[in-house]
Motif scaffolding. Structure first.
Motif, mmCIF file in Angstrom:
data_model
loop_
_atom_site.group_PDB
_atom_site.id
_atom_site.type_symbol
_atom_site.label_atom_id
_atom_site.label_comp_id
_atom_site.label_asym_id
_atom_site.label_seq_id
_atom_site.Cartn_x
_atom_site.Cartn_y
_atom_site.Cartn_z
ATOM 1 N N LEU A 56 -8.720 1.002 -5.256
ATOM 2 C CA LEU A 56 -8.435 2.197 -4.517
ATOM 3 C C LEU A 56 -7.218 1.471 -3.517
ATOM 4 O O LEU A 56 -7.089 0.334 -3.264
ATOM 5 N N PRO A 57 -6.391 2.723 -3.153
ATOM 6 C CA PRO A 57 -5.304 2.417 -2.325
ATOM 7 C C PRO A 57 -5.813 2.571 -1.033
ATOM 8 O O PRO A 57 -5.318 3.409 -0.131
ATOM 9 N N VAL A 58 -6.286 1.615 -0.539
ATOM 10 C CA VAL A 58 -6.879 1.411 0.873
ATOM 11 C C VAL A 58 -6.692 0.032 1.515
ATOM 12 O O VAL A 58 -6.946 -1.011 0.754
ATOM 13 N N LEU A 59 -6.208 0.083 2.615
ATOM 14 C CA LEU A 59 -6.227 -1.427 3.087
ATOM 15 C C LEU A 59 -7.023 -1.525 4.147
ATOM 16 O O LEU A 59 -7.105 -0.489 5.064
ATOM 17 N N VAL A 60 -7.964 -2.362 4.256
ATOM 18 C CA VAL A 60 -8.985 -2.717 5.227
ATOM 19 C C VAL A 60 -8.637 -3.982 5.955
ATOM 20 O O VAL A 60 -8.310 -4.880 5.624
ATOM 21 N N VAL A 61 -8.576 -3.776 7.512
ATOM 22 C CA VAL A 61 -8.244 -4.980 8.326
ATOM 23 C C VAL A 61 -9.526 -5.029 9.305
ATOM 24 O O VAL A 61 -9.800 -4.044 9.855
ATOM 25 N N VAL A 62 -10.051 -6.376 9.386
ATOM 26 C CA VAL A 62 -11.226 -6.679 10.193
ATOM 27 C C VAL A 62 -10.926 -7.640 11.186
ATOM 28 O O VAL A 62 -10.288 -8.754 10.719
ATOM 29 N N GLY A 63 -11.562 -7.529 12.274
ATOM 30 C CA GLY A 63 -11.427 -8.733 13.448
ATOM 31 C C GLY A 63 -12.933 -8.821 13.891
ATOM 32 O O GLY A 63 -13.542 -8.000 13.774
ATOM 33 N N HIS A 64 -13.128 -10.145 13.836
ATOM 34 C CA HIS A 64 -14.741 -10.437 14.256
ATOM 35 C C HIS A 64 -14.673 -11.794 14.938
ATOM 36 O O HIS A 64 -13.631 -12.668 14.683
ATOM 37 N N ARG A 65 -15.703 -11.945 15.665
ATOM 38 C CA ARG A 65 -15.852 -13.701 16.330
ATOM 39 C C ARG A 65 -16.633 -14.171 15.226
ATOM 40 O O ARG A 65 -17.794 -13.678 15.258
ATOM 41 N N PRO A 66 -16.568 -15.415 14.762
ATOM 42 C CA PRO A 66 -17.337 -16.187 13.794
ATOM 43 C C PRO A 66 -18.499 -16.442 14.947
ATOM 44 O O PRO A 66 -18.566 -16.829 16.008
ATOM 45 N N GLY B 234 -8.693 9.122 -1.484
ATOM 46 C CA GLY B 234 -7.926 9.886 -2.423
ATOM 47 C C GLY B 234 -7.275 11.068 -1.717
ATOM 48 O O GLY B 234 -6.080 11.294 -2.471
ATOM 49 N N VAL B 235 -7.734 11.349 -0.609
ATOM 50 C CA VAL B 235 -6.955 12.667 -0.042
ATOM 51 C C VAL B 235 -5.993 12.141 0.859
ATOM 52 O O VAL B 235 -4.955 12.755 1.139
ATOM 53 N N HIS B 236 -6.312 10.927 1.667
ATOM 54 C CA HIS B 236 -5.564 10.768 2.907
ATOM 55 C C HIS B 236 -4.558 9.716 2.659
ATOM 56 O O HIS B 236 -4.352 8.909 3.400
ATOM 57 N N TRP B 237 -4.419 9.240 1.334
ATOM 58 C CA TRP B 237 -3.672 8.188 0.878
ATOM 59 C C TRP B 237 -2.058 8.025 1.336
ATOM 60 O O TRP B 237 -1.685 9.354 1.558
ATOM 61 N N PRO B 238 -1.690 7.109 1.720
ATOM 62 C CA PRO B 238 -2.239 5.614 1.923
ATOM 63 C C PRO B 238 -2.831 5.329 3.021
ATOM 64 O O PRO B 238 -2.532 6.357 4.174
ATOM 65 N N LEU B 239 -3.886 5.078 2.937
ATOM 66 C CA LEU B 239 -5.035 4.887 4.023
ATOM 67 C C LEU B 239 -5.233 3.282 4.550
ATOM 68 O O LEU B 239 -5.323 2.526 3.752
ATOM 69 N N VAL B 240 -5.069 3.242 5.992
ATOM 70 C CA VAL B 240 -5.754 1.894 6.468
ATOM 71 C C VAL B 240 -6.901 1.947 7.447
ATOM 72 O O VAL B 240 -6.901 3.031 8.236
ATOM 73 N N LEU B 241 -7.828 1.314 7.082
ATOM 74 C CA LEU B 241 -9.031 1.272 7.959
ATOM 75 C C LEU B 241 -9.033 -0.128 8.746
ATOM 76 O O LEU B 241 -8.821 -0.984 8.316
ATOM 77 N N LEU C 233 0.819 -1.166 0.020
ATOM 78 C CA LEU C 233 0.017 0.040 0.095
ATOM 79 C C LEU C 233 0.914 1.219 0.158
ATOM 80 O O LEU C 233 0.524 2.193 -0.704
ATOM 81 N N CYS C 234 1.744 1.270 0.776
ATOM 82 C CA CYS C 234 2.744 2.569 1.054
ATOM 83 C C CYS C 234 3.736 2.738 0.036
ATOM 84 O O CYS C 234 4.221 3.725 -0.079
ATOM 85 N N SER C 235 4.064 1.721 -0.770
ATOM 86 C CA SER C 235 5.221 1.841 -1.636
ATOM 87 C C SER C 235 4.714 2.458 -2.880
ATOM 88 O O SER C 235 5.652 2.898 -3.828
ATOM 89 N N GLY C 236 3.477 2.281 -3.041
ATOM 90 C CA GLY C 236 2.915 2.834 -4.475
ATOM 91 C C GLY C 236 3.180 2.226 -5.708
ATOM 92 O O GLY C 236 3.079 2.515 -6.756
ATOM 93 N N ARG C 237 3.633 0.611 -5.290
ATOM 94 C CA ARG C 237 3.874 -0.136 -6.443
ATOM 95 C C ARG C 237 2.395 -0.590 -7.133
ATOM 96 O O ARG C 237 2.472 -1.124 -8.223
#
Length: 882
Positions: free
Chosen positions: A179-189, A146-153, A31-35
């Motif tokens: 989109l240059p966004v990484l989403v990380v989610v945690g949950h209980r099944p 697009g404004v706050h790139w790179p963005l992690v949610l 995400l942060c490398s721009g590759r």
């Protein structure tokens, strides 16, 4: 496991999470490398205490070390009923600093739809459709990214996130490829249910990767034990730590912290004490430990558990109540005991397990009382009834009219931000109070209105019950009947919709309300394919509408209905247009008859636009349906209303000969309709009929067949009349696919049905032309009679399109110079009509019949401009032949 001692001890390393950490490192690095411009989605699931929160905290650290913007939010067990709660907290870093002007610039066209859902703009007077709000949030977060790139949610405890947030997140992760966004989610099944479970499953299925976290192995437990207590911890002691905790990381860390606090030596002889220590970290032991801190601390912990997360100390104090200084002292004692910690937005429990244990340890009566106090405190704090609604829902029913009023207000606030399910929960809870007799029917009416855009079946039940009670004013009762009939029609129960209208009308004296019901009756009857006395209905409608001038909306509605009826019957088109014009005010829809006005069903406006379209006033029809799309999008209605607006606009494009645009709009209509429910409703058949007709005009019969198969476009027909006539379209499709006998049978059945209803518009239902062409060789006399009758009907209607098409069909049955003369006449009519595709067909057929290369070439150019690939190929073959 990055889980240290929340009270300030050293952080323990992450044990046996090398694979997960590598995935996080790789995703953040990409995400942060721009590759790449692609984003990513990581989902970590597992039982309570397995280390999801710790892993997400490490993801946060890694991302911040790489200078990424990181936005974090978590779900909460006691606030999962608050719509948009998690997404609001997630986006706060970006939204809080914005001025009103910057907010409008960021949100753009979604300002009035997504803004209220995010709590940064005031809701308008309308009720946005939840799908539109979801779409708006997706677009807004896309812009912010697009404004706050790179963005992690990062979304923790997603199983406790509100349904509206999960719906948005499920839609948003579908966009991550772009989109240059990484989403990380945690949950209980297994913790989420209903629609929330569906959305969470969709998020998980899109993950790259989705990882189930496992408990520690004995080796990892030993490593953590020695890292925490020292290398002198012996093997039997380490093994007992693993056995006591089952390898659960959270319990392991808490147990080892208590070993440190108690001064126990980590040797085999002390191992027997571990089980007693572990019990104090959870369940009854945890509760006993809090109670040992004092009654006031225990009550403060209860208040904090009721409020859930981001807990203001002063708000928690108001629930008890206690002085602020005492509350701050209690908070410090709980922090020292590793129960709570101070977060950016207020107090947080150190771990969701602790919050759950504290909440469930409360005596039921005490818990309910605290919820009641919380509802009062949240309301008094100025956050409104909607914010208090999770607490209002938990109060025991007690015949409290004030509580019913608060729940109704909360429902109204939920509807205003596009959360009808939250509104439904509030109103259903209000019914259990129960409301006073004079209010009960109003609550049921409001409940029916709340579900109108999302669930016609639910609406039907609530409105029926409301109408069975006293308490509705006459105006509201009439409105409820109209809404009930609309829901029945859209549930393919048109006959029942007519019955409820007639029963209510019979109870009323002459006047505006009764006239409205009569108009709605004529509207539903006008689209009822099974009507037994259509000619008689037309006579009654003509007599009623004849003297009307359009002085109010009831009269305007009747004028529109009369125009639509006259159009379907093929009466004089100029009279149809004149009736339509009388129903407008200065050429526009009257106030109260706009596309988003709810007093009159939107079907009325569809009838108006259709009447213009088939009377060759495509300019006015296009203007109306373009306005409909814009109005629904602006109001946030992206369900069935917008689906049908796109369908009718697409069909205007089809009539104009803009076949590519028509196909695009009609496919969008079906996409929107499928988001409401997968197939089976009249709006699906409406759009499918139009799309099949368009694809046949384009020469794509196999694609048309695929649409027909997907939407069950086959007998038996539904009870609703379609524009264009569905049976005519189906017959033409069968002929195009080479199923001649089936096609002939369908067209014969169409002829019988439409003739019985007195519907003779040859453009709306061109069955006679298709049937005549199919019978030309087998039964030329019948074919000639069909064309002769159809031409008479076309001349009666009087539009260039209707007459031109009739003449073109007659030319196809003729031969020699007569055929050429008729084709030339058809070209003259159709060139004057607004229908470019029909003009192109006539040009090609005339050119081929006359051997006129220039005419064929002109027809070819028109066909290509229209997107009529089959006609263009036919023209090219004609040129090769000449």
């Amino acid at each position: 496991m990055t889980q240290g001692r929340p009270g300030g001890g050293a952080w323990a390393p992450l044990w046996e999470r090398e694979t997960e950490l590598a995935a996080i490192e790789r995703a953040v690095s990409d995400l942060c490398s721009g590759r790449t411009n692609r984003g990513g989605l990581l989902v970590f699931s597992g039982e309570a205490g397995i280390g999801k929160t710790a892993l997400l905290a490490e993801a946060r650290r890694i991302a911040r070390d790489r200078a990424a913007a990181v936005w974090v939010a978590r779900g909460g067990e006691t606030v999962k009923e608050v719509p948009f709660n998690v997404v609001r907290h997630l986006l706060q870093p970006a939204l809080i600093p914005l001025t009103p002007e910057e907010t409008r610039e960021y949100l753009g066209d979604w300002h009035d739809i997504a803004g209220p859902a995010l709590g940064i703009t005031e809701p308008g007077s309308g009720r946005p459709d939840p799908q539109a709000v979801c779409d708006g949030l997706v677009d807004v977060v896309t812009r912010l990214a697009g404004v706050h790139w790179p963005l992690v949610l990062i979304v923790d405890d997603a199983h406790w996130a509100d349904q509206e947030t999960l719906r948005w997140l499920a839609a948003f992760v579908e966009r991550l490829d772009d989109l240059p966004v990484l989403v990380v989610v945690g949950h209980r099944p297994g913790e989420a249910n209903g629609d929330s479970a569906v959305h969470l499953a969709a998020i998980r299925s899109a993950a790259r990767p989705a990882t189930v976290l496992r408990a520690f192995t004995p080796d990892a437990a030993a490593g953590l034990t020695r890292a925490t207590l020292g290398e002198h911890a012996d093997a039997p002691f380490c093994r007992e730590v693993w056995a006591v905790t089952g390898g659960n990381p959270y319990e392991s860390v808490e147990l080892l912290a208590k070993v440190q606090d108690s001064g126990i030596e980590p040797v085999e002889s002390s191992a027997a004490e571990l089980r007693d220590l572990n019990r104090s970290a959870r369940g009854r032991g945890l509760v006993d430990r809090i109670q040992e801190l004092g009654t006031d601390v225990t009550q403060f912990a209860w208040a904090a558990a009721i409020l859930g997360s981001a807990i203001p100390v002063e708000l928690a104090a108001s629930l008890i109540p206690m002085p602020l200084a005492d509350a701050e002292r209690c908070a410090k004692r709980l922090a020292t005991a590793r129960i709570v910690t101070s977060g950016e937005m207020g107090l947080e429990f150190v771990h969701p397990l602790i919050a759950s244990e504290v909440y469930r340890s409360m005596p039921p009566a005490t818990r309910t009382a605290f919820h009641g106090r919380a509802a009062w405190a949240v309301t008094q704090s100025g956050r409104g009834a909607a914010a208090a609604s999770p607490h209002l829902l938990e109060v025991i029913p007690d015949d409290d009219p004030e509580l019913v009023g608060q729940l109704r207000q909360a429902a109204a606030e939920h509807l205003a931000v596009g959360a009808p399910d939250a509104a439904r929960r509030c109103l259903e809870r209000a019914l259990r109070e129960p409301p006073r007799p004079g209010v009960h029917a109003r609550v049921l009416y409001e409940l029916g209105c709340a579900t109108l855009l999302t669930s016609p079946v639910t609406t039907i039940g609530h409105l029926r019950e409301a109408l069975s009670m006293t308490g509705l004013s006459q105006e509201l009762r009439v409105d409820a009947v109209c809404r009930l009939s609309q829901a029945l029609v859209h549930n393919d129960e048109l006959g029942e919709g007519l019955r409820v209208i007639d029963e209510e009308a019979a109870r009323l004296p002459d006047g505006t309300d009764r006239l409205r019901l009569r108009a709605v009756h004529f509207m539903w009857e006008g689209i009822h394919a099974g009507e037994e006395d259509a000619p008689g209905r037309s006579r009654r409608l003509a007599a009623l509408a004849g003297p009307l001038t359009g002085r109010d909306n009831a009269e305007r509605a009747l004028l529109i209905l009369r125009a639509f009826d006259a159009m379907t019957r093929g009466e004089n088109a100029e009279e149809v247009v004149e009736l339509c014009d009388r129903a407008l005010v200065n050429g526009r829809l009257a106030p109260g008859l706009g596309w988003t006005d709810t007093e009159w069903g939107f079907e009325l406006r569809l009838m108006l636009g259709s009447s213009y379209a088939f009377a060759d006033r495509l300019d006015r029809a296009e203007s109306l349906f373009t306005e409909a799309v814009r109005a629904y999008e602006t109001a946030g209605w992206s369900g069935g209303h917008l689906a049908l607006a796109h369908a009718f606009l697409g069909y205007v494009y089809r009539r104009r000969g803009r076949l590519r645009d028509a196909e695009k709009s009609l496919r969008e209509s079906l996409r929107l309709a499928d988001r409401v429910v997968q197939g089976g409703l009249p709006m699906h058949w409406e759009a499918a009929s139009m799309l099949i007709d368009t694809l046949l005009a384009r020469g794509h019969a196999e694609q048309a067949k695929a649409v027909a198969d997907q939407y069950g476009f086959a007998p038996p027909s539904a009870s609703t009349i379609y524009v264009p006539d569905a049976m005519s379209v189906r017959g033409r499709l069968l002929l195009a696919l080479g199923h001649t006998e089936e096609g002939l049978n369908e067209l014969e059945a169409t002829a019988k049905a439409l003739t019985a209803r007195g519907q003779y518009n040859t453009v709306l239902a061109p069955w006679a032309f298709d049937l005549a062409r199919a019978l030309a060789h087998e039964d030329p006399r019948r074919a000639a009679d069909l064309v002769s009758d159809a031409r008479a009907q076309a001349e009666r209607f009087g539009t260039d399109t209707a007459i031109g098409e009739a003449v073109r069909c007659a030319a196809g049955l003729a031969s020699g110079t007569r055929a050429v003369a008729l084709y030339a006449q058809a070209v003259t009519y159709l060139e004057a009509s607004p229908c470019a595709y029909e003009h192109a067909v006539a040009r090609v057929e005339y050119g081929i019949a006359a051997g006129d290369v220039d005419a064929v070439q002109r027809g070819l150019a028109l066909a290509r401009a229209c997107g009529a690939d089959g006609l263009a190929a036919r023209a090219e073959r004609g040129l090769a032949g000449t």
